[in-house]
Design an enzyme around this catalytic site. Structure first.
Site, PDB file in Angstrom:
ATOM      1  N   GLN A 168     -70.547  23.916  -8.894  1.00  0.00           N
ATOM      2  CA  GLN A 168     -69.399  23.866  -9.799  1.00  0.00           C
ATOM      3  C   GLN A 168     -68.912  25.239 -10.272  1.00  0.00           C
ATOM      4  O   GLN A 168     -67.719  25.472 -10.385  1.00  0.00           O
ATOM      5  CB  GLN A 168     -69.778  23.011 -11.017  1.00  0.00           C
ATOM      6  CG  GLN A 168     -68.694  22.824 -12.045  1.00  0.00           C
ATOM      7  CD  GLN A 168     -69.146  21.878 -13.148  1.00  0.00           C
ATOM      8  OE1 GLN A 168     -69.118  20.676 -12.969  1.00  0.00           O
ATOM      9  NE2 GLN A 168     -69.557  22.424 -14.278  1.00  0.00           N
ATOM     10  N   GLU A 215     -60.996  25.968 -15.504  1.00  0.00           N
ATOM     11  CA  GLU A 215     -61.638  26.983 -16.344  1.00  0.00           C
ATOM     12  C   GLU A 215     -61.171  28.389 -16.006  1.00  0.00           C
ATOM     13  O   GLU A 215     -61.770  29.365 -16.425  1.00  0.00           O
ATOM     14  CB  GLU A 215     -63.166  26.926 -16.183  1.00  0.00           C
ATOM     15  CG  GLU A 215     -63.806  25.787 -16.933  1.00  0.00           C
ATOM     16  CD  GLU A 215     -65.323  25.932 -17.025  1.00  0.00           C
ATOM     17  OE1 GLU A 215     -65.896  26.878 -16.451  1.00  0.00           O
ATOM     18  OE2 GLU A 215     -65.941  25.072 -17.677  1.00  0.00           O
ATOM     19  N   LYS A 250     -73.978  23.146 -26.487  1.00  0.00           N
ATOM     20  CA  LYS A 250     -72.565  22.789 -26.628  1.00  0.00           C
ATOM     21  C   LYS A 250     -72.454  21.920 -27.874  1.00  0.00           C
ATOM     22  O   LYS A 250     -72.909  20.764 -27.860  1.00  0.00           O
ATOM     23  CB  LYS A 250     -72.091  21.987 -25.419  1.00  0.00           C
ATOM     24  CG  LYS A 250     -71.987  22.793 -24.123  1.00  0.00           C
ATOM     25  CD  LYS A 250     -71.684  21.865 -22.947  1.00  0.00           C
ATOM     26  CE  LYS A 250     -71.411  22.639 -21.670  1.00  0.00           C
ATOM     27  NZ  LYS A 250     -71.437  21.750 -20.484  1.00  0.00           N
ATOM     28  N   ARG A 288     -66.381  24.263 -23.259  1.00  0.00           N
ATOM     29  CA  ARG A 288     -66.252  23.144 -22.333  1.00  0.00           C
ATOM     30  C   ARG A 288     -65.105  23.460 -21.373  1.00  0.00           C
ATOM     31  O   ARG A 288     -64.304  24.363 -21.627  1.00  0.00           O
ATOM     32  CB  ARG A 288     -65.941  21.827 -23.068  1.00  0.00           C
ATOM     33  CG  ARG A 288     -66.915  21.421 -24.153  1.00  0.00           C
ATOM     34  CD  ARG A 288     -68.348  21.308 -23.707  1.00  0.00           C
ATOM     35  NE  ARG A 288     -68.601  20.390 -22.603  1.00  0.00           N
ATOM     36  CZ  ARG A 288     -69.187  19.204 -22.712  1.00  0.00           C
ATOM     37  NH1 ARG A 288     -69.550  18.768 -23.905  1.00  0.00           N
ATOM     38  NH2 ARG A 288     -69.428  18.451 -21.647  1.00  0.00           N
TER      39      ARG A 288
END
Ligand code: PGA
Ligand code: ZN
Length: 410
Positions: A165, A203, A335, A364
């Site tokens: 990822q 992102e 988180k 996130r």
């Protein structure tokens, strides 16, 4: 602290999806926090909202401010009792962070200073002594930046993409500002080596059709160039986010089509750590497999690679304790909205410090312009902050840290 009002509304995040913003009003002003949202969320995260966003907003708006009696960090437990299970993790995080921002202001402090003060053992609140103490004990986190993307966060190119990822750079500058600059440099160099493929994912990481290994070769070259030509240091990391491609006891790799069972996945992760001298490896195994994490640590001991839990641990103290008992990880992602409660965030960080486990506070994939996590990173003394590199919602957290560092160096 006297609170005049508590409000809540929906705002849009970087994916143009609705998220919650909570506003706490006192005589000193309005204090706002908006919550981020994940996409490759862990199975064990708390729900973002009790039923739905609208329900949480209604509940928060109806809180009677006279019932809120909060003077310090630990008083957050009164808030948690008051709201019970009526709101989810996103809303609880936004509510608690806004209350802390208001409290910090009430005490004439920045949020990070207020957290340092409330979490330090001595009650030395005399201003000059406190300022000197902060300067002495302060630790800036190292930034971890997502540079090239695959997996759930990316569309790829012509349907092809790496299976991992996030391909991460972790600069090691003398100051936070230098680290910020090194990560930016590494990001641009990697973009060039990718062939200027201009598309970026959720992102702000570059999209590509390259394989995991081809991308790792690029990352390695950038690391070498930064060392040889600039005399600066950057490490390489990966968020494998392997739960997102795990099914029926197999890891399903699509880019170069292959399926790996548990033992083969351990061997593959171990080979990558050794071959590329990896510094950081997040979620190399699916979120229930504490044992494989432990085997990887054993296999790669002496290599100084951080084996990191995110979906495995979900900022949950009980899951974290289990990971410690089983020696599954030596670093943990924190988180806040995975758990909602900032008391539990604090607890997780304290457990980590006691057990010599590194902490990484993290954004996130869906983000807002909120920069609370920058203050939490310094306030709680986290070792790293994972925010991404490219894009306004990522930069705003890094710029806040640069400002904090500047203030503390004066
Ligand atoms: P998320 O992913 O924010 O989409 O959950 C980030 C990560 O896995 O670290
Ligand atoms: Zn992750």
């Amino acid at each position: 602290m006297k609170i005049n009002k508590i409000g809540a509304k929906s705002v849009l995040d970087s994916r143009k999806q609705k998220t919650i913003q909570v506003i706490v009003g006192t005589d000193k002003g309005d204090f706002k926090t908006s919550a981020p949202a994940g996409k490759s969320t862990g199975q064990y995260e708390v729900k973002s909202y009790a039923e739905n966003l609208a329900g949480d907003i209604e509940f928060i708006k109806k809180i009677d401010v006279k019932e809120i009696n909060i003077e310090n960090f630990e008083d957050l437990n009164k808030i948690e009792k008051l709201v019970g299970k009526n709101i989810g993790g996103n809303s609880l995080f936004a509510l608690e962070a806004s209350l802390l921002k208001a409290l910090a202001k009430e005490n004439g402090k920045e949020l990070y200073e207020f957290i340092i003060q409330t979490s330090s053992e001595s009650s030395d609140s005399e201003d000059s002594k406190f300022a000197a103490k902060i300067k002495k004990t302060l630790k800036m986190p190292r930034p971890i930046g997502n540079t090239i993307g695959g997996g759930l966060h990316s569309k790829g190119k012509g349907g092809k993409k790496p299976d991992f990822q996030e391909f991460l750079f972790i600069a090691n500058g003398k100051t936070f500002k230098e680290s910020f600059e090194i990560n930016n440099k590494a990001y641009s160099l990697a973009g060039k080596l990718l062939g200027f493929f201009k598309k970026r994912n959720d992102e702000g990481a570059f999209e590509t059709d390259k394989t995991n290994e081809e991308v790792l070769e690029i990352m390695e070259k950038v690391k070498r160039d930064i060392h040889d030509k600039c005399n600066q240091e950057v490490d390489i990391g990966l968020d494998v986010a392997s739960s997102s491609f795990y099914s029926d006891s197999r890891y399903l790799y699509k880019n170069i089509s292959k399926e790996l069972g548990r033992n083969d996945q351990i061997a593959y992760m171990s080979k990558i750590i050794k071959r590329y001298n990896m510094f950081y490896m997040e979620d190399p195994f699916e979120e229930n497999d504490f044992r494989s994490f432990a085997e990887l640590i054993y296999e790669t001991k002496g290599r100084n690679c951080l084996v990191v839990g995110d979906d495995l641990t979900t900022t949950n103290p009980e899951r974290f304790e289990k990971a410690i008992r089983m020696r599954s990880i030596n670093a943990i992602i924190v988180k806040p909205n995975q758990i909602g409660s900032l008391l539990k965030v604090k607890q997780v960080i304290e457990i980590a410090k006691k057990n010599n486990i590194k902490t990484i506070i993290s954004h996130r994939s869906g983000e807002t312009m909120d920069n609370t996590i920058a203050d939490l990173a310094v306030g709680f003394g986290c070792d790293f902050i994972k925010t991404g590199i490219y894009g306004k919602v990522r930069e705003v957290k890094l710029k806040r840290l640069i400002a904090i560092e500047k203030k503390l160096r004066r």
